[in-house]
Design an enzyme around this catalytic site. Structure first.
Site, mmCIF file in Angstrom:
data_model
loop_
_atom_site.group_PDB
_atom_site.id
_atom_site.type_symbol
_atom_site.label_atom_id
_atom_site.label_comp_id
_atom_site.label_asym_id
_atom_site.label_seq_id
_atom_site.Cartn_x
_atom_site.Cartn_y
_atom_site.Cartn_z
ATOM 1 N N ASP A 128 0.846 -1.194 0.000
ATOM 2 C CA ASP A 128 0.000 0.000 0.000
ATOM 3 C C ASP A 128 0.885 1.250 0.000
ATOM 4 O OD1 ASP A 128 -2.326 1.448 -0.051
ATOM 5 O OD2 ASP A 128 -2.692 1.300 2.104
ATOM 6 N N HIS A 135 -3.578 14.008 1.047
ATOM 7 C CA HIS A 135 -3.788 13.113 2.196
ATOM 8 C C HIS A 135 -2.577 13.149 3.135
ATOM 9 C CE1 HIS A 135 -4.907 9.661 4.622
ATOM 10 N NE2 HIS A 135 -3.765 9.070 4.321
ATOM 11 N N GLU A 201 -10.601 3.970 3.933
ATOM 12 C CA GLU A 201 -9.676 4.753 3.109
ATOM 13 C C GLU A 201 -10.031 4.546 1.657
ATOM 14 O OE1 GLU A 201 -5.648 5.617 5.639
ATOM 15 O OE2 GLU A 201 -5.618 3.813 4.435
ATOM 16 N N GLU A 203 -9.298 4.264 -1.897
ATOM 17 C CA GLU A 203 -8.077 3.991 -2.659
ATOM 18 C C GLU A 203 -8.424 3.292 -3.963
ATOM 19 O OE1 GLU A 203 -4.759 2.314 -0.618
ATOM 20 O OE2 GLU A 203 -5.291 3.193 1.319
ATOM 21 N N ASP A 235 -9.178 0.504 2.143
ATOM 22 C CA ASP A 235 -8.171 0.033 3.105
ATOM 23 C C ASP A 235 -8.649 0.414 4.510
ATOM 24 O OD1 ASP A 235 -5.795 -0.903 4.188
ATOM 25 O OD2 ASP A 235 -4.800 1.032 3.949
ATOM 26 N N ARG A 239 -7.790 3.831 13.629
ATOM 27 C CA ARG A 239 -6.908 4.984 13.890
ATOM 28 C C ARG A 239 -6.280 4.977 15.275
ATOM 29 N NH1 ARG A 239 -5.779 6.063 8.855
ATOM 30 N NH2 ARG A 239 -7.617 6.634 7.632
ATOM 31 N N GLN A 242 -3.554 2.420 15.235
ATOM 32 C CA GLN A 242 -2.494 2.961 14.380
ATOM 33 C C GLN A 242 -1.632 3.981 15.123
ATOM 34 O OE1 GLN A 242 -4.076 4.804 10.827
ATOM 35 N NE2 GLN A 242 -2.074 5.252 9.956
ATOM 36 N N LYS A 255 -4.098 -1.939 10.133
ATOM 37 C CA LYS A 255 -4.420 -1.989 8.712
ATOM 38 C C LYS A 255 -4.720 -3.391 8.214
ATOM 39 C CE LYS A 255 -3.368 2.323 7.606
ATOM 40 N NZ LYS A 255 -4.270 3.195 6.850
ATOM 41 N N THR A 259 -8.871 -5.518 3.960
ATOM 42 C CA THR A 259 -8.798 -4.577 2.844
ATOM 43 C C THR A 259 -9.773 -5.096 1.792
ATOM 44 O OG1 THR A 259 -6.449 -4.211 3.284
ATOM 45 C CG2 THR A 259 -7.261 -3.517 1.134
ATOM 46 N N THR A 352 -4.589 6.445 0.420
ATOM 47 C CA THR A 352 -5.812 7.239 0.455
ATOM 48 C C THR A 352 -5.766 8.379 -0.548
ATOM 49 O OG1 THR A 352 -5.909 6.760 2.794
ATOM 50 C CG2 THR A 352 -7.341 8.516 2.010
ATOM 51 N N GLU A 366 -9.823 12.601 7.938
ATOM 52 C CA GLU A 366 -9.692 13.934 7.343
ATOM 53 C C GLU A 366 -11.031 14.670 7.280
ATOM 54 O OE1 GLU A 366 -7.606 11.583 4.236
ATOM 55 O OE2 GLU A 366 -6.790 13.548 3.723
HETATM 56 CA CA CA Z 1 -3.971 2.956 3.074
#
Ligand code: CA
Length: 418
Positions: A128, A135, A201, A203, A235, A239, A242, A255, A259, A352, A366
């Site tokens: 990824d 982003h 996310e 993507e 994805d 948070r 993370q 993560k 996915t 992202t 975001e």
């Molecule tokens: Ca990602």
């Protein structure tokens, strides 16, 4: 291009698209390759066994009768282009071969509501990237402040991490809220439990058709020959997990719990008419990253949410793939420049995709600015991050003059932690 199967103007699957996927039916539960045309799926294994592709496949048998597309993908871009020509010819209004052969048509042209899509590719490795400047800047501002938003390497190389291929799932698969270790800023010790900051996310990803040998990098101006096609990717990200785990080696358990990808792979040939000018890269990248073409793909992207209360999906973001700073050829060239070898079926995702303003951001992180500006939904609902029962759908398409080349959708519903 006239097709004997009529497609609506907003259909994602006109004769200009012809994406590849794997499907099965109640009548025939063996997974096999198909292409989407309007509301139908064309069974490529039936066409193959009737000799339509023998000129291209020669003595090779059962290329389309497998439970994944890997063998077909490994045959390279010339084979793929030739099969596309044959398919467009078979589907053309002027060609009676399929149009006027009732028994063959009944065998190979199946209403898509009778089909169940399967994972299209056996994925060996998944990488990824982190290639949207907007982003990376947004996340950088949130975590490090405006002065240090972009790390010093970011404008010089496409940053990425190695993900897990094992947890890449097909659109429609439920997403179980993951558990993990988190630590609140004011807490002395970390704690364990379901993530409270579950995010999506937006993507896109591309699949490797033909790989490279170990120690033999793929040059940037040959990279497109190795790429089979593209899919939509979500994805999923936790948070809070993370934030606690990512120092110093980057994303890990935040993560790799899931996915999601869309079931149809849109080829680079189908995307070709939708090339547009790329964002200017300043400073100029090192020579090994300088693409021969100065193009991006104009792919419109929509993210919507459906909650248990909401009657209709609510649009969270409208973005475009052309906002990407690093393109797929640069990503692939960089990934292999040290000699790292790609294999057929490897998945490389964009990172992202965020546009210039809030309406085009590609994650809840975001859109709600870390939860400080919740999204207002109809009926007095609001969201900072995703709650159990929420269903997220990402869709993407290229707009032609009176047709679309689309990706269908990738969706997933959050279900409670176990
Ligand atoms: Ca990602």
């Amino acid at each position: 291009m006239n097709c004997f199967i009529e497609t609506e103007k907003d259909s994602h699957f006109p004769i200009q698209n012809l994406p590849y996927g794997i499907f099965k039916t109640n009548d025939n539960p063996a997974p096999r390759a198909g292409t989407a045309i309007g509301k139908y799926i064309l069974d490529l294994s039936v066409l193959e066994s009737n000799g339509f592709f023998s000129e291209v496949f020669k003595s090779r048998k059962n290329v389309f009768a497998n439970s994944d597309l890997n063998l077909f993908m490994s045959l390279g871009s010339e084979v793929r282009k030739n099969i596309r020509k044959i398919l467009q010819n078979i589907l053309s209004s002027d060609n009676p071969a399929l149009k006027e052969n009732d028994s063959l048509r009944q065998l190979c042209l199946i209403d898509s509501v009778k089909c169940e899509m399967c994972m299209p590719v056996t994925i060996g490795d998944y990488t990824d990237f982190y290639s949207s400047k907007e982003h990376a800047t947004n996340v950088g501002i949130m975590f490090r402040g405006k002065e240090n938003a972009l790390m010093p390497n970011w404008l010089h190389l496409p940053v990425a991490y190695h993900g897990r291929a094992s947890s890449v799932v097909l659109s429609g698969t439920d997403i179980i809220r993951p558990k993990g270790q988190t630590k609140a800023d004011d807490a002395e010790m970390p704690s364990f439990g379901p993530t409270r900051l579950l995010d999506f996310e937006l993507e896109m990803g591309f699949f490797i058709g033909t790989g490279n040998k170990l120690s033999a990098p793929i040059p940037v101006d040959k990279a497109d020959e190795h790429i089979f096609g593209m899919v939509m990717v979500n994805d999923w990200s936790a948070r809070d997990i993370q934030k606690w785990e990512y120092v110093p080696l980057g994303p890990f358990l935040a993560k790799n719990f899931a996915t999601s990808i869309s079931p149809w792979i849109v080829t680079l040939e189908a995307l070709e008419p939708f090339k547009t000018k790329k964002v200017i890269q300043d400073p100029e990248p090192l020579p090994y990253l300088r693409s021969k073409g100065d193009w991006a793909y104009d792919i419109k992207l929509d993210v919507s949410i459906k909650t248990e209360k909401l009657k209709a999906p609510f649009i969270l973001s409208k973005s475009n793939y052309r906002y990407m700073y690093w393109d797929i050829c640069q990503q692939l060239a960089h990934h292999t420049v040290n000699g790292c070898n790609m294999r057929t079926g490897d998945l490389l995702a964009s990172g992202t995709i965020s546009g210039p303003d809030k309406s085009s951001f590609g994650s809840m992180l975001e859109i709600t600015w870390r939860g400080t500006e919740p999204v207002k939904l109809p009926d007095d609902e609001e969201r900072k991050f995703l709650l159990d029962g929420d269903e997220l759908t990402i869709t993407g398409w290229c707009q032609g003059e009176d047709y679309r080349v689309g990706f269908g959708e990738v969706k997933g519903k959050i279900i409670p932690a176990v």
